[in-house]
Design an enzyme around this catalytic site. Structure first.
Site, mmCIF file in Angstrom:
data_model
loop_
_atom_site.group_PDB
_atom_site.id
_atom_site.type_symbol
_atom_site.label_atom_id
_atom_site.label_comp_id
_atom_site.label_asym_id
_atom_site.label_seq_id
_atom_site.Cartn_x
_atom_site.Cartn_y
_atom_site.Cartn_z
ATOM 1 N N CYS A 2 0.974 -1.164 -0.040
ATOM 2 C CA CYS A 2 0.011 0.002 0.146
ATOM 3 C C CYS A 2 0.891 1.262 -0.076
ATOM 4 O O CYS A 2 2.098 1.198 0.160
ATOM 5 C CB CYS A 2 -0.835 -0.123 1.280
ATOM 6 S SG CYS A 2 -1.967 -1.571 1.588
ATOM 7 N N ARG A 27 5.522 -0.595 -4.889
ATOM 8 C CA ARG A 27 5.009 -1.374 -3.599
ATOM 9 C C ARG A 27 4.034 -2.299 -3.759
ATOM 10 O O ARG A 27 3.922 -3.151 -3.133
ATOM 11 C CB ARG A 27 4.483 -0.364 -2.568
ATOM 12 C CG ARG A 27 5.444 0.523 -2.239
ATOM 13 C CD ARG A 27 5.062 1.817 -1.231
ATOM 14 N NE ARG A 27 4.498 1.367 -0.066
ATOM 15 C CZ ARG A 27 5.392 1.496 1.211
ATOM 16 N NH1 ARG A 27 6.577 2.135 0.859
ATOM 17 N NH2 ARG A 27 4.809 1.211 2.261
ATOM 18 N N TRP A 74 -3.554 -2.412 -1.267
ATOM 19 C CA TRP A 74 -3.361 -3.757 -1.477
ATOM 20 C C TRP A 74 -4.285 -4.685 -0.596
ATOM 21 O O TRP A 74 -4.370 -4.505 0.656
ATOM 22 C CB TRP A 74 -2.016 -4.475 -1.181
ATOM 23 C CG TRP A 74 -1.390 -5.716 -1.529
ATOM 24 C CD1 TRP A 74 -0.956 -5.998 -2.990
ATOM 25 C CD2 TRP A 74 -1.280 -6.869 -0.948
ATOM 26 N NE1 TRP A 74 -0.639 -7.373 -2.790
ATOM 27 C CE2 TRP A 74 -0.998 -7.924 -1.767
ATOM 28 C CE3 TRP A 74 -1.516 -7.200 0.565
ATOM 29 C CZ2 TRP A 74 -0.712 -9.125 -1.176
ATOM 30 C CZ3 TRP A 74 -1.275 -8.450 0.866
ATOM 31 C CH2 TRP A 74 -0.913 -9.513 -0.040
ATOM 32 N N ASN A 98 -2.708 2.116 5.861
ATOM 33 C CA ASN A 98 -1.913 1.020 5.693
ATOM 34 C C ASN A 98 -1.983 0.002 6.921
ATOM 35 O O ASN A 98 -1.623 0.754 7.913
ATOM 36 C CB ASN A 98 -0.496 1.550 5.031
ATOM 37 C CG ASN A 98 -0.501 1.944 3.888
ATOM 38 O OD1 ASN A 98 -1.222 1.977 3.074
ATOM 39 N ND2 ASN A 98 0.808 2.572 3.690
ATOM 40 N N GLY A 99 -1.887 -0.958 6.864
ATOM 41 C CA GLY A 99 -1.775 -2.016 8.096
ATOM 42 C C GLY A 99 -2.909 -2.757 8.064
ATOM 43 O O GLY A 99 -3.749 -3.013 7.315
ATOM 44 N N GLU A 481 16.611 -18.712 -4.837
ATOM 45 C CA GLU A 481 16.456 -17.339 -5.188
ATOM 46 C C GLU A 481 16.233 -17.404 -6.776
ATOM 47 O O GLU A 481 15.067 -16.707 -7.375
ATOM 48 C CB GLU A 481 17.661 -16.524 -5.052
ATOM 49 C CG GLU A 481 17.597 -15.134 -5.223
ATOM 50 C CD GLU A 481 16.515 -14.170 -5.023
ATOM 51 O OE1 GLU A 481 16.075 -13.143 -5.232
ATOM 52 O OE2 GLU A 481 15.741 -14.594 -3.646
ATOM 53 N N LYS A 485 12.699 -15.862 -8.373
ATOM 54 C CA LYS A 485 12.632 -14.770 -9.412
ATOM 55 C C LYS A 485 11.629 -15.291 -10.512
ATOM 56 O O LYS A 485 10.690 -14.755 -11.051
ATOM 57 C CB LYS A 485 13.804 -14.499 -9.832
ATOM 58 C CG LYS A 485 14.790 -13.677 -8.852
ATOM 59 C CD LYS A 485 13.925 -12.325 -8.459
ATOM 60 C CE LYS A 485 14.448 -11.607 -7.245
ATOM 61 N NZ LYS A 485 13.687 -12.325 -6.162
ATOM 62 N N GLU A 488 7.941 -15.281 -9.549
ATOM 63 C CA GLU A 488 7.547 -14.244 -9.070
ATOM 64 C C GLU A 488 6.848 -13.185 -10.181
ATOM 65 O O GLU A 488 5.931 -12.922 -10.456
ATOM 66 C CB GLU A 488 8.444 -13.110 -8.527
ATOM 67 C CG GLU A 488 8.690 -13.703 -6.830
ATOM 68 C CD GLU A 488 9.604 -12.563 -6.506
ATOM 69 O OE1 GLU A 488 9.524 -11.742 -5.423
ATOM 70 O OE2 GLU A 488 10.702 -12.575 -6.830
ATOM 71 N N HIS A 504 15.355 -38.218 -4.215
ATOM 72 C CA HIS A 504 14.416 -38.382 -3.051
ATOM 73 C C HIS A 504 13.141 -38.129 -3.267
ATOM 74 O O HIS A 504 12.320 -37.664 -2.544
ATOM 75 C CB HIS A 504 15.030 -37.997 -1.740
ATOM 76 C CG HIS A 504 16.347 -38.548 -1.329
ATOM 77 N ND1 HIS A 504 16.223 -39.715 -0.537
ATOM 78 C CD2 HIS A 504 17.576 -38.084 -1.339
ATOM 79 C CE1 HIS A 504 17.739 -39.967 -0.172
ATOM 80 N NE2 HIS A 504 18.453 -38.993 -0.806
ATOM 81 N N LYS A 604 5.509 -4.863 -2.908
ATOM 82 C CA LYS A 604 7.017 -4.690 -2.596
ATOM 83 C C LYS A 604 7.366 -4.775 -1.127
ATOM 84 O O LYS A 604 8.566 -5.480 -0.731
ATOM 85 C CB LYS A 604 7.676 -3.381 -3.111
ATOM 86 C CG LYS A 604 9.201 -2.986 -3.064
ATOM 87 C CD LYS A 604 9.774 -4.075 -3.771
ATOM 88 C CE LYS A 604 11.470 -3.781 -3.777
ATOM 89 N NZ LYS A 604 12.042 -4.716 -4.599
#
Length: 609
Positions: A2, A27, A74, A98-99, A481, A485, A488, A504, A604
């Site tokens: 947000c 964000r 968001w 926000n929150g 990582e 990526k 995402e 396995h 973000k």
């Protein structure tokens, strides 16, 4: 997560608010809106989707006025739609938030019992209703916000206006970032400096439970008890050029290419010809590190992967036990803290809710000290830590983190070397590791030259929906990582495994439609990795191997691809091998036509649990 922008000025503020929201688009969000106060009336415009869609509504019927608030949302409470978009208006009050308010349900029930009818599913409207109720009872806007803040449980940053008080904006924060931009004849609130740098570079960073009232000519901060408090004005070093895309197609591509500079900045004046310089972690930092008998690293997402790399480094070179944990899990278990354990929090934004809460919990659990590795100097994580090391990555706009990761690795490498030197690492070996680290910016520059080949290779992934990533040792977190990526920004399902785990379970997935990406620096585990890759080859899997230029490596079949990289040494290899994986994810996403910089459903800065 947000974004908030608010302003009070002698000019129309709506264009400023919209520009601020655009600066905060990185964000992540799913709706946008703004409200402007003029002539004792508040007018509002909201829209699901991007800021540009809300802006089109505004341009069709402009909102004039010198006081306003704006927001990108968001979704948490309630689906993404116009009714749930901010600002929320109740009576004479408009509010952005926000929150997450944890006790909103009970507060909502109390308000409903007093006759309030809600028009949204959000926890935010509850706050607006409480503030309106208190103003109706005869108090001013600031007093109403203070009283409401004292009744809230959870995390919030808010900005509020009232039609009864033109020219005034009141903000408050707890657990979510909010700062003041100080202008001349105008003042601002924002979620971070990037929202405000176009109008001012003078910032006031609010502390936990601060409430602030701004007018055109004044800024006054209050504690939750209503008593005035002093907060310093800081000169932001952020520039408008730093948040421009320039010649690059996307911010992510720009930020990938900024990594040599960002890593060099992180190392500058911290490592010299004879090793890591003293006291780079703050006054008394070296003395505290010397007392450490163990390390506990806490982080989320990409930062967590950086912590996993650091575990391999610190245990091998400094001979200290290291545990690494996802912050959201750490908070809710009864951790055993051995004597002398150093708590390390890693965060790009310094406002990641789970990481910040974990660090606060760590203070109660008896750690030796807390160390923050972060990119934002005035963030909550940095201000609350005992020791700190800034990564100097600069603004990172793309949601998928790139330069934040490699600069975190550079900072963690400095930590590792300081700990290793204190614990008697052989001088020749220490000197070699320092030389490798000093070479890292140059090694990343060389890795970036692979981009044309990687762009060609990306076409292989376009029609696919799955991929595997493999690594061994410190390259396993790099594989994690790389897979993160890819998923995402291209929306391809990707998983990463230690290469030895193939037999396995994951080997059952391997066939000609499953690309397998492996990172293969030269080192003691190379032969074991080659054996693991033979298992893939025998089952018809397509191998894409990023191999050290000195590593004897052959895919062994016509469907395999090997790209050579100069790693610069086993110590820095994880940072160097990360770069081609970032480029691969980027170019796959471009070819698949996804929103590279703002991938769906992601934010973000994750300032809620």
């Amino acid at each position: 997560m947000c974004g908030i922008v608010a302003a009070t000025a002698q000019r129309d503020v709506a264009p400023l608010l919209i520009a601020g929201l655009k600066a905060l688009e990185y964000r992540g969000y799913d709706s946008a809106g703004l409200a402007v106060l003029d002539d004792d009336a508040i007018r509002r415009v909201r829209a699901k989707g991007k800021v540009r869609e809300m802006e089109a509504l505004y341009l069709a019927d402009p909102l004039r006025g010198g006081t306003g608030i704006a927001h990108t949302r968001w979704a948490t409470h309630g689906v993404p739609n116009e009714a749930n978009a901010h600002p929320h208006m109740v009576g004479r009050v408009a509010l952005v938030h926000n929150g997450i308010i944890e006790n909103y349900a009970s507060l909502r029930e109390q308000l409903q019992s007093r006759g309030h009818v809600f028009t949204s599913e959000t926890d935010t409207e509850v706050m607006a209703a409480l503030i309106e109720e208190r103003i109706a009872g005869g108090v001013g806007l600031r007093e109403a916000v203070l009283a409401t803040a004292r009744s809230l449980e959870g995390a919030y940053a808010i900005a509020v206006i009232s039609r009864d008080e033109p020219g005034h904006v009141v903000g408050a924060r707890r657990g979510a970032p909010l700062l003041v931009g100080v202008g001349i004849g105008e003042n601002f609130l924002g979620s971070d400096a990037q929202a405000l740098i176009q109008v001012t570079n003078r910032m006031v960073y609010l502390d936990e439970d601060d409430v602030v009232e701004i007018t055109r000519d004044s800024v006054q901060v209050y504690g939750l008890d209503g008593a005035p408090v002093e907060r310093a004005v800081h000169q932001s070093e952020l520039s408008t050029d730093a948040v421009e895309r320039g010649e690059y197609r996307h911010y992510m591509q720009k930020e990938i290419h900024e990594q040599p500079r960002a890593v060099n900045d992180t190392l500058e004046a911290r490592i010299g010809p004879h090793g890591v310089l003293p006291n780079i972690f703050g006054v008394g930092g070296d003395e505290l590190l010397a007392k450490a008998r163990g390390i506990h690293i806490i982080a989320c997402g990409t930062s967590y992967h950086a912590g996993l790399v650091a575990r391999y480094w610190i245990e091998e070179y400094a001979r200290l036990p290291v545990s690494v944990e996802v912050a959201s899990e750490y908070r809710y278990r009864d951790t055993v803290v051995p004597d002398g354990t150093l708590f390390v929090a890693i965060s790009q934004s310094g406002e990641t809710a789970d990481t910040l809460a974990a660090m606060r919990e760590a203070r109660r659990r008896g750690y030796l000290a807390t160390l923050a590795i972060c990119n934002v100097p005035e963030s909550s994580v940095v201000r609350e830590a005992d020791l700190k090391l800034m990564t100097r990555a600069g603004p990172e706009i793309g949601v998928a983190s790139t330069k934040a990761f490699t600069t975190q690795l550079a900072a963690l490498a400095l930590l590792c070397l300081r700990l290793a030197e204190q614990r008697g690492l052989e001088r020749d070996r220490y000197a070699d590791l320092c030389a490798q680290l000093a070479h890292l910016p140059r090694a990343i520059e060389e890795a970036l030259k692979l981009e044309p080949q990687i762009a060609e290779l990306a076409a292989l992934f376009v029609p696919l929906e799955h991929a595997l990533f493999l690594g061994r040792g410190a390259q396993y977190p790099v594989a994690l990582e790389g897979s993160l990526k890819l998923k995402e920004i291209s929306y391809i399902h990707a998983e990463a495994y230690p290469a030895g785990e193939l037999k396995h379970g994951p080997l059952a997935l391997v066939d000609e439609a499953m690309p397998v990406v492996a990172v293969a620096p030269n080192g003691p585990l190379l032969d074991k990795l080659k054996s693991n890759l033979q298992e893939v080859r025998a089952r018809g899997g397509r191998l894409i191997v990023f191999a050290d230029e000195s590593a004897p490596m052959d895919t062994g079949n016509a469907t395999g691809t090997t790209l050579r990289i100069e790693s610069g040494g086993t110590f820095i290899a994880p940072a160097v091998f990360t770069v081609p994986l970032q480029l691969l994810a980027y170019h796959v996403a471009v070819l698949r036509g996804t929103d590279v910089d703002q991938p769906r459903n992601l934010a973000k800065s994750v300032t809620v649990e």
